[in-house]
Design a protein around this motif. Sequence first.
Motif, PDB file in Angstrom:
ATOM      1  N   UNK A  67       5.931  16.873  -8.005  1.00 48.59           N
ATOM      2  CA  UNK A  67       7.390  16.882  -7.938  1.00 48.59           C
ATOM      3  C   UNK A  67       8.008  15.723  -8.707  1.00 48.59           C
ATOM      4  N   UNK A  68       7.282  14.609  -8.793  1.00 52.82           N
ATOM      5  CA  UNK A  68       7.796  13.409  -9.452  1.00 52.82           C
ATOM      6  C   UNK A  68       6.659  12.708 -10.173  1.00 52.82           C
ATOM      7  N   UNK A  69       6.438  13.013 -11.461  1.00 52.70           N
ATOM      8  CA  UNK A  69       5.313  12.415 -12.203  1.00 52.70           C
ATOM      9  C   UNK A  69       5.311  10.900 -12.191  1.00 52.70           C
ATOM     10  N   UNK A  70       6.487  10.260 -12.009  1.00 50.41           N
ATOM     11  CA  UNK A  70       6.542   8.793 -11.970  1.00 50.41           C
ATOM     12  C   UNK A  70       5.720   8.244 -10.818  1.00 50.41           C
ATOM     13  N   UNK A  71       5.496   9.055  -9.772  1.00 49.57           N
ATOM     14  CA  UNK A  71       4.749   8.598  -8.607  1.00 49.57           C
ATOM     15  C   UNK A  71       3.262   8.453  -8.884  1.00 49.57           C
TER      16      UNK A  71
ATOM     17  N   UNK B 128       1.189 -15.276   8.433  1.00 50.47           N
ATOM     18  CA  UNK B 128       2.593 -14.910   8.639  1.00 50.47           C
ATOM     19  C   UNK B 128       2.805 -13.401   8.659  1.00 50.47           C
ATOM     20  N   UNK B 129       1.795 -12.640   8.251  1.00 51.21           N
ATOM     21  CA  UNK B 129       1.894 -11.178   8.232  1.00 51.21           C
ATOM     22  C   UNK B 129       0.635 -10.557   8.825  1.00 51.21           C
ATOM     23  N   UNK B 130       0.807  -9.359   9.369  1.00 51.91           N
ATOM     24  CA  UNK B 130      -0.311  -8.510   9.764  1.00 51.91           C
ATOM     25  C   UNK B 130      -0.256  -7.266   8.886  1.00 51.91           C
ATOM     26  N   UNK B 131      -1.373  -6.908   8.272  1.00 49.79           N
ATOM     27  CA  UNK B 131      -1.376  -5.778   7.353  1.00 49.79           C
ATOM     28  C   UNK B 131      -1.228  -4.455   8.103  1.00 49.79           C
ATOM     29  N   UNK B 132      -0.271  -3.649   7.680  1.00 52.88           N
ATOM     30  CA  UNK B 132      -0.128  -2.282   8.190  1.00 52.88           C
ATOM     31  C   UNK B 132      -0.997  -1.345   7.371  1.00 52.88           C
ATOM     32  N   UNK B 133      -1.047  -1.572   6.068  1.00 52.12           N
ATOM     33  CA  UNK B 133      -1.923  -0.801   5.170  1.00 52.12           C
ATOM     34  C   UNK B 133      -3.019  -1.725   4.668  1.00 52.12           C
ATOM     35  N   UNK B 134      -4.257  -1.427   4.977  1.00 49.81           N
ATOM     36  CA  UNK B 134      -5.376  -2.258   4.509  1.00 49.81           C
ATOM     37  C   UNK B 134      -5.658  -2.047   3.033  1.00 49.81           C
ATOM     38  N   UNK B 135      -5.409  -0.839   2.561  1.00 45.93           N
ATOM     39  CA  UNK B 135      -5.557  -0.522   1.144  1.00 45.93           C
ATOM     40  C   UNK B 135      -4.240   0.045   0.642  1.00 45.93           C
ATOM     41  N   UNK B 136      -4.054   0.019  -0.659  1.00 45.30           N
ATOM     42  CA  UNK B 136      -2.834   0.573  -1.240  1.00 45.30           C
ATOM     43  C   UNK B 136      -2.759   2.069  -0.966  1.00 45.30           C
ATOM     44  N   UNK B 137      -1.570   2.533  -0.618  1.00 43.02           N
ATOM     45  CA  UNK B 137      -1.318   3.954  -0.399  1.00 43.02           C
ATOM     46  C   UNK B 137      -0.807   4.550  -1.702  1.00 43.02           C
ATOM     47  N   UNK B 138      -1.341   5.704  -2.091  1.00 45.72           N
ATOM     48  CA  UNK B 138      -0.923   6.364  -3.315  1.00 45.72           C
ATOM     49  C   UNK B 138      -0.290   7.708  -2.994  1.00 45.72           C
ATOM     50  N   UNK B 139       0.503   8.211  -3.928  1.00 40.94           N
ATOM     51  CA  UNK B 139       1.173   9.493  -3.728  1.00 40.94           C
ATOM     52  C   UNK B 139       0.161  10.627  -3.710  1.00 40.94           C
ATOM     53  N   UNK B 140       0.426  11.643  -2.893  1.00 32.33           N
ATOM     54  CA  UNK B 140      -0.459  12.795  -2.869  1.00 32.33           C
ATOM     55  C   UNK B 140      -0.115  13.745  -4.022  1.00 32.33           C
ATOM     56  N   UNK B 141      -0.900  14.784  -4.168  1.00 34.52           N
ATOM     57  CA  UNK B 141      -0.742  15.694  -5.305  1.00 34.52           C
ATOM     58  C   UNK B 141       0.623  16.356  -5.318  1.00 34.52           C
TER      59      UNK B 141
END
Length: 330
Positions: A291-295, A273-286
């Motif tokens: 700017x936002x430690x919660x990220x 029912x879905x096609x993956x756009x991101x194959x792996x989890x994307x994480x916030x860059x440095x």
Amino acid sequence: MSPASAAAPHVPVLIGAILARIAPVGGIWIDGTYGAGGYSRALRAAGADHVIGIDRDPEVLAAAEPAEGITLVPGRFGDLDRIAINAGANEVSGVVLDIGVSSMQIDAPERGFSFQKDGPLDMRMERAGPSAADLVNQLPEAEIADILFQYGEERASRRIARAIVAARREASFETTLALAEVIERQLPRPKPGQPRAATRSFQALRIAVNDELGELVRGLAAAERILAPGGILAVVTFHSLEDRIVKRFLRTRSGGAPAGSRHAPVAEGPAPTFDLVTRKAVEADAAEVAANPRARSAKLRIARRLDTPPAPPGAADLGLPARLAREMGR
């Protein structure tokens, strides 16, 4: 929007990464976790015709300011398909979910989500139903340990639960610091830079009070039902339990083998029912983390809806904690 967010506009976590992977943006979108409205405003600015914002927190609803092209609806994102249909949208172009507690809730001591400052032991997003105080003051020791271990991955769960039950015989727990002190007496002092020792237990209680993982499962299935072919599902999570559920849902819904079975033949099942756009989890860059430690702990997964019927309930092995699996009848 709260006064604080008006003075310093809320920047939603990983919004740049989302927009970069889904452009162009158009049609009707659902922001299932409205909070300070950052995702809704960013989607509108990127080209969404209309955004339906959903939030279960009455304080969010009371503080939100009207915005052109954004409809704010009280409710849970587990019901997002019903909410969209009631708003006149039988299909939507996208759903974005930012899972967990918001910065506004954490920063308000009177909500009881954090023990950085003392406050009532509440943690209820909707200000209704059993509170965290009700759980620690009333549940049997074994159930408290179960919650701490399965929802907080706390290895000392039994020792902590035993200490909680012993302490409540003397006086009921009413405040966050009173509970945190009992928990932290059972654990080693964390090293500099590490979270306080009671963090995992507070996370577990918050998840249990608000049924957060159950709501996530229902929200993913609701998004699958309401998304139009080609529609986008974008989910941002902040700890491993949430990310594991999203990862397994999207893996099985995109035709992949269940987790732990990569060497086994793929079993015959429902059509993807879905096609993956991101194959792996994307994480916030440095830069975003600075700017936002919660990220720092955020993970983003995105998938695109295919032109196939929704999979039947229970079709995905989501690796749910045993407690939640029992409650959901799986």
